[in-house]
Every structure is written in structure tokens, then in C-alpha cells.
Design a protein around this motif. Structure first.
Motif, PDB file in Angstrom:
ATOM      1  N   CYS A  18       6.476   0.063   4.547  1.00  0.00           N
ATOM      2  CA  CYS A  18       5.117  -0.250   3.478  1.00  0.00           C
ATOM      3  C   CYS A  18       4.494   1.015   3.220  1.00  0.00           C
ATOM      4  CB  CYS A  18       4.280  -1.269   4.573  1.00  0.00           C
ATOM      5  SG  CYS A  18       5.011  -2.841   4.748  1.00  0.00           S
ATOM      6  N   GLN A  47      -1.061  -0.997 -12.045  1.00  0.00           N
ATOM      7  CA  GLN A  47      -1.986  -2.006 -10.990  1.00  0.00           C
ATOM      8  C   GLN A  47      -1.455  -3.286 -10.538  1.00  0.00           C
ATOM      9  OE1 GLN A  47      -5.833  -1.374 -11.973  1.00  0.00           O
ATOM     10  NE2 GLN A  47      -6.164   0.135 -10.682  1.00  0.00           N
ATOM     11  N   ASN A  60      -0.234  -5.107  -7.137  1.00  0.00           N
ATOM     12  CA  ASN A  60      -0.994  -6.096  -6.651  1.00  0.00           C
ATOM     13  C   ASN A  60      -0.308  -7.390  -6.533  1.00  0.00           C
ATOM     14  OD1 ASN A  60      -3.477  -4.437  -6.706  1.00  0.00           O
ATOM     15  ND2 ASN A  60      -3.954  -5.224  -8.526  1.00  0.00           N
ATOM     16  N   THR A  61       0.733  -7.669  -7.191  1.00  0.00           N
ATOM     17  CA  THR A  61       1.674  -8.919  -7.348  1.00  0.00           C
ATOM     18  C   THR A  61       2.621  -8.592  -6.052  1.00  0.00           C
ATOM     19  OG1 THR A  61       1.575  -8.940  -9.774  1.00  0.00           O
ATOM     20  CG2 THR A  61       3.360 -10.004  -8.529  1.00  0.00           C
ATOM     21  N   THR A  85       2.281  -6.813  -3.381  1.00  0.00           N
ATOM     22  CA  THR A  85       1.368  -6.890  -1.871  1.00  0.00           C
ATOM     23  C   THR A  85       1.046  -8.326  -1.806  1.00  0.00           C
ATOM     24  OG1 THR A  85      -0.348  -6.095  -3.157  1.00  0.00           O
ATOM     25  CG2 THR A  85       1.059  -4.508  -1.970  1.00  0.00           C
ATOM     26  N   THR A  86       0.574  -8.997  -2.963  1.00  0.00           N
ATOM     27  CA  THR A  86       0.029 -10.272  -2.729  1.00  0.00           C
ATOM     28  C   THR A  86       1.300 -11.201  -2.183  1.00  0.00           C
ATOM     29  OG1 THR A  86      -1.566 -10.019  -4.362  1.00  0.00           O
ATOM     30  CG2 THR A  86      -1.268 -12.212  -4.044  1.00  0.00           C
ATOM     31  N   ILE A  87       2.283 -11.189  -2.730  1.00  0.00           N
ATOM     32  CA  ILE A  87       3.281 -11.960  -2.485  1.00  0.00           C
ATOM     33  C   ILE A  87       3.700 -11.950  -1.065  1.00  0.00           C
ATOM     34  CG2 ILE A  87       5.755 -12.475  -2.899  1.00  0.00           C
ATOM     35  CD1 ILE A  87       5.070 -12.219  -5.903  1.00  0.00           C
ATOM     36  N   THR A 117       2.354 -10.506   1.489  1.00  0.00           N
ATOM     37  CA  THR A 117       1.070 -10.904   2.263  1.00  0.00           C
ATOM     38  C   THR A 117       0.981 -12.364   2.451  1.00  0.00           C
ATOM     39  OG1 THR A 117      -0.288  -9.050   1.659  1.00  0.00           O
ATOM     40  CG2 THR A 117      -1.504 -10.627   2.946  1.00  0.00           C
ATOM     41  N   PHE A 118       1.067 -12.839   1.269  1.00  0.00           N
ATOM     42  CA  PHE A 118       0.998 -14.382   1.264  1.00  0.00           C
ATOM     43  C   PHE A 118       1.853 -15.047   2.165  1.00  0.00           C
ATOM     44  CE2 PHE A 118       2.183 -18.414  -0.591  1.00  0.00           C
ATOM     45  CZ  PHE A 118       0.902 -19.295  -0.376  1.00  0.00           C
TER      46      PHE A 118
END
Length: 144
Positions: free
Chosen positions: A50, A71, A75-76, A78-80, A82-83
Motif C-alpha cells: 500500500c 486524484q 481516490n477510485t 483506494t475507495t474500492i 477500502t469498501f
């Protein structure tokens, strides 16, 4: 893996009379995936990967030229990640918590039985037994 609740666990764990040895070792497909994700994400090399991702991402700005695109990509991603990890790790944590609670309930039940057996010799044990059963019952209601 001994602290993880097993597949049939959800319905059996809600039954306070089920002993820990009554629960089978079979896990559902989702539970197996969640367990592997937990093992995968809890390793030091996963954290290092990571960090490496962020280190590689930072200078990639020069490839995209646009701050918004640059960005949006991180953001996409890390969001996926993390989810998905939150869902999988929550499953693993819930099974572990349920297993610990079930073991504590089994210990309390065994202790209450022992207290019942010796209650004739010591009258104060009957009160202690009632308090113990009430506490276990309260735990069952709170966790439901």
C-alpha cells in the motif's frame, strides 16, 4: 483460526445451549474468502505494498498532466479497496466476536451448573447462580 466462528455458526451461536464443540468446522464460501482476505490484509507486506502504491502514484502526476485525473485514479482505487476490505474484515471480526461470546456463555453455563450442584451445601451459591444466569441472559438480549 480457532477463534473464528464456523459456518453454521450464526444460528447455532444464538442458541445458548450449543456447546463450542457442537459447531462444525465448515465455512461458507464467503466466510472462507473473508478469512483469506483477513490473513492477506493483516501482513506487513500488504501494508508495504500500500505504501509502495502511494509512492508510485505520487510521481505519476507527470504521466497524466491533469490534477483531476491524477486524484481521481487514486481516490477510485483506494475507495474500492477500502469498501471491499471493510466488508470482508467486518465479517471476519463478527465471526471472531461471536465465537468468543459463545465460549464465554458456555463457560458461564458450566459454572452455573457447578454452582447448582453445590448449592445444597452453600446457600449463597444459589444467589450467585441466579446473578450469573441473569448476566448471561442480559448478554444474549444485548447481542441479539
Amino acid at each position: 483460526m480457532s477463534t473464528h466462528t464456523h459456518s453454521q455458526g450464526r444460528s447455532k451461536l444464538s442458541d445458548p445451549t450449543t456447546m463450542p464443540t457442537d459447531i462444525t468446522g465448515r465455512l461458507s464460501l464467503f466466510d472462507r474468502v473473508a478469512t483469506h482476505a483477513d490473513r492477506f490484509a493483516s501482513r506487513a507486506w500488504f501494508f508495504a505494498t500500500c505504501v509502495l502504491l502511494v509512492v508510485v502514484w505520487a510521481p505519476s502526476y507527470f504521466l497524466f498532466g491533469s490534477v483531476d485525473t491524477w486524484q481521481l485514479i487514486i481516490n477510485t482505487v483506494t475507495t474500492i479497496v477500502t469498501f471491499l476490505l471493510v466488508a470482508l474484515l467486518q465479517n471476519t471480526q463478527k465471526r471472531a466476536d461471536d465465537a468468543v461470546q459463545h465460549k464465554l456463555n458456555a463457560i458461564a453455563e458450566g459454572l452455573a451448573g457447578l454452582m447448582s450442584h453445590h448449592a445444597g451445601e452453600r446457600m449463597d451459591l444459589a444467589e450467585c447462580r441466579a446473578e450469573l444466569r441473569a448476566a448471561v441472559g442480559l448478554e444474549d438480549r444485548e447481542s441479539a
